[in-house]
Design an enzyme around this catalytic site. Sequence first.
Site, PDB file in Angstrom:
ATOM      1  N   ASP A 246       4.598   0.914  -5.816  1.00 34.97           N
ATOM      2  CA  ASP A 246       4.824  -0.336  -5.116  1.00 34.97           C
ATOM      3  C   ASP A 246       4.579  -1.597  -6.126  1.00 34.97           C
ATOM      4  O   ASP A 246       3.654  -1.616  -7.024  1.00 34.97           O
ATOM      5  CB  ASP A 246       3.594  -0.371  -4.032  1.00 34.97           C
ATOM      6  CG  ASP A 246       3.789  -1.807  -3.365  1.00 34.97           C
ATOM      7  OD1 ASP A 246       4.693  -1.866  -2.514  1.00 34.97           O
ATOM      8  OD2 ASP A 246       2.708  -2.466  -3.134  1.00 34.97           O
ATOM      9  N   GLU A 307       9.658   0.162  -7.252  1.00 33.95           N
ATOM     10  CA  GLU A 307       9.921  -0.896  -6.341  1.00 33.95           C
ATOM     11  C   GLU A 307      10.206  -1.780  -7.578  1.00 33.95           C
ATOM     12  O   GLU A 307       9.384  -2.741  -8.003  1.00 33.95           O
ATOM     13  CB  GLU A 307       8.889  -1.596  -5.287  1.00 33.95           C
ATOM     14  CG  GLU A 307       9.716  -2.627  -4.662  1.00 33.95           C
ATOM     15  CD  GLU A 307       8.434  -3.542  -4.060  1.00 33.95           C
ATOM     16  OE1 GLU A 307       7.215  -3.639  -4.448  1.00 33.95           O
ATOM     17  OE2 GLU A 307       8.872  -4.140  -3.078  1.00 33.95           O
TER      18      GLU A 307
HETATM   19  C1  GLC Z   1       5.893  -4.209  -1.626  1.00 30.12           C
HETATM   20  C2  GLC Z   1       5.866  -3.914  -0.289  1.00 30.12           C
HETATM   21  C3  GLC Z   1       5.599  -4.763   0.553  1.00 30.12           C
HETATM   22  C4  GLC Z   1       4.112  -4.995   0.419  1.00 30.12           C
HETATM   23  C5  GLC Z   1       3.953  -5.806  -1.055  1.00 30.12           C
HETATM   24  C6  GLC Z   1       2.402  -5.746  -1.207  1.00 30.12           C
HETATM   25  O1  GLC Z   1       6.607  -5.489  -1.911  1.00 30.12           O
HETATM   26  O2  GLC Z   1       7.259  -3.198  -0.298  1.00 30.12           O
HETATM   27  O3  GLC Z   1       5.899  -4.089   2.118  1.00 30.12           O
HETATM   28  O4  GLC Z   1       3.987  -6.181   1.445  1.00 30.12           O
HETATM   29  O5  GLC Z   1       4.347  -4.838  -1.710  1.00 30.12           O
HETATM   30  O6  GLC Z   1       2.013  -4.438  -1.312  1.00 30.12           O
END
Ligand code: GLC
Length: 585
Positions: A246, A307
């Site tokens: 993440d 991500e």
């Molecule tokens: C990423 C996740 C999102 C979350 C953020 C903070 O972007 O996909 O859902 O709110 O991280 O952890």
Amino acid sequence: MMFAVLAISTATGPLTVNGQSVSTPNGHTNSSKQARKKPGNRATQRNAADWWKHAVVYEIYPRSYADSDNNGTGDLKGIIDHLDHLRALGVDAVWLTPMFPSPQVDFGYDVSDYQAVDPRYGNLADLDRLVAEGRKRGIKVVLDLVVNHSSDQHAWFRASRSSRTSPYREFYIWRDGKAAGQPPNNWTSIFGGSAWKFDPTTNQWYHHQFYPEQPDLNWRNPKVEKAMFDVARWWFDRGIYGFRLDAVDTMFEDPQLRDNPTLPEMDAYGEPRQRRIYNVLMPEMHAALQRLRRVTDQYPGRVLIGETWTSKPDELVAYYGPRNNELHMPMYLELTKMPALSASEFRSRIEAVENNSVGGWPTFALSNHDIHRAADRYTPPGMSSDDVAKLVGALLITLRGTPVLYYGEELGMLNNDPTRVEDVQDVIGRKGWPNEKGRDGERTPMQWDGSANAGFNNGTKPWLPVGPDYATRNVASEQADPNSVLNWYRALIRLRHEHPAFSGDYVSVNRNDPNVLGYLRVSSKGTALVLLNMSPQQAQVSLADADVKQVRSVRLARGAQHEASDVRLEPFGVFIAEVDRATAP
Ligand code: GLC
């Protein structure tokens, strides 16, 4: 009939339309059952260390998938109960968004213990059972590792905030303010307001890229790295096949804490936007991720998915690492930002990924739990969202690389955004209303059948309302409808797994067409042509422009017809055929 929308029959044999053989969903089902019995089939491929290159990865938001204990939020048992849906769809791995213990301020992205399961979702035994039941069906389990921050309720942070001399103080980023009552610098949180929160216990500020309840971990402290790598090993030892990492782009911050330049426009929360040059995409994260890759490589077949928001090709290349020694699958998320379908725009972005200079494996996603669903984004008023859902499905599943499919996309689910601020669950939606309505709309319960709450549970109010279309848009009814989005996805995934062309190269064709995206998938064992009409108008493509000598058999089509030397496509029509190329490669 010209421009006929291909009706996919439920007959089990190959269907013939205008003299061309067409594979049917049921035809694929039968052939796939046969194929699985033979050696060298998909099941064997899955065991290889590079299984992920042949995989379709399916993202599950556990709160929203299936609620087995009828308390309003989904759980792991609910996922286990529905593994056969995933098996029938043909997915090879599920990525679960965080199901660790959490105060749920950001619905699990605020983790208070990285080595357990939130009791709302079940327990470790349930997770082990999910892994085992998945394995029986050839489905691997990937978890979501929240590396940038923990919850403020994590034991590390509770110790860290307790005193300036705590052994955990340096697990987080604490600084004095610039002056009394003023944060250390001008950084704003991605979720609005200052990225610093003052803590009176020790009279210092801590850094949070996201909510104040999500303090940033200090990756410059080797003890943080060790603790997180130990977490990764612990899950690998338990049979977890990898992680979606993440928010990796925010792992590091400028050690001098220089102010970001501000921009004239305002963000959704009323602050000036910033060029986040000192707290996003800091180069140090790459070395840390490469070290995590070395840990991962000790476990055969385990994968790291990122991500990874990358607006420039070089940024994507950097995530693969100079020797493909960083993330196996940095997700290319730029397509989720495209406001409209456009063959030219999609073509150039896909080519940027295809041509990445380190030969990194492409990983595409079109929707996820933070983004408006694709059919919702791309359906013009008055047109069929199912047609658009089928088009985006065909794109995602037939591109080279690994597709990451968000739950419900296989049904053509649409966003169900809140209309009143008092109904909003996602905190950013309450803070940013009405500019930012939050992400509830793309997180509504999975639609299983036509019963109350769409079969998500047995009647308790779900944490988010089910979509208004659930009576007809659900797994049970779409399964029975040969023309449904679900049967389209099943056929697409079977085609991808079974036809050798889809293990081959990507070759862009029909390159000057602003409306129809065209490409060949080319392997030594066969070539496939994919034509996607991304426009709401009819279109026509000559086979010559598609570098095709002859069409051997149409494998899947929706609103598309092959005639002599042309293919005609209805608005958002899709044509996928086995072909002979005109020119030698
Ligand atoms: C990423 C996740 C999102 C979350 C953020 C903070 O972007 O996909 O859902 O709110 O991280 O952890």
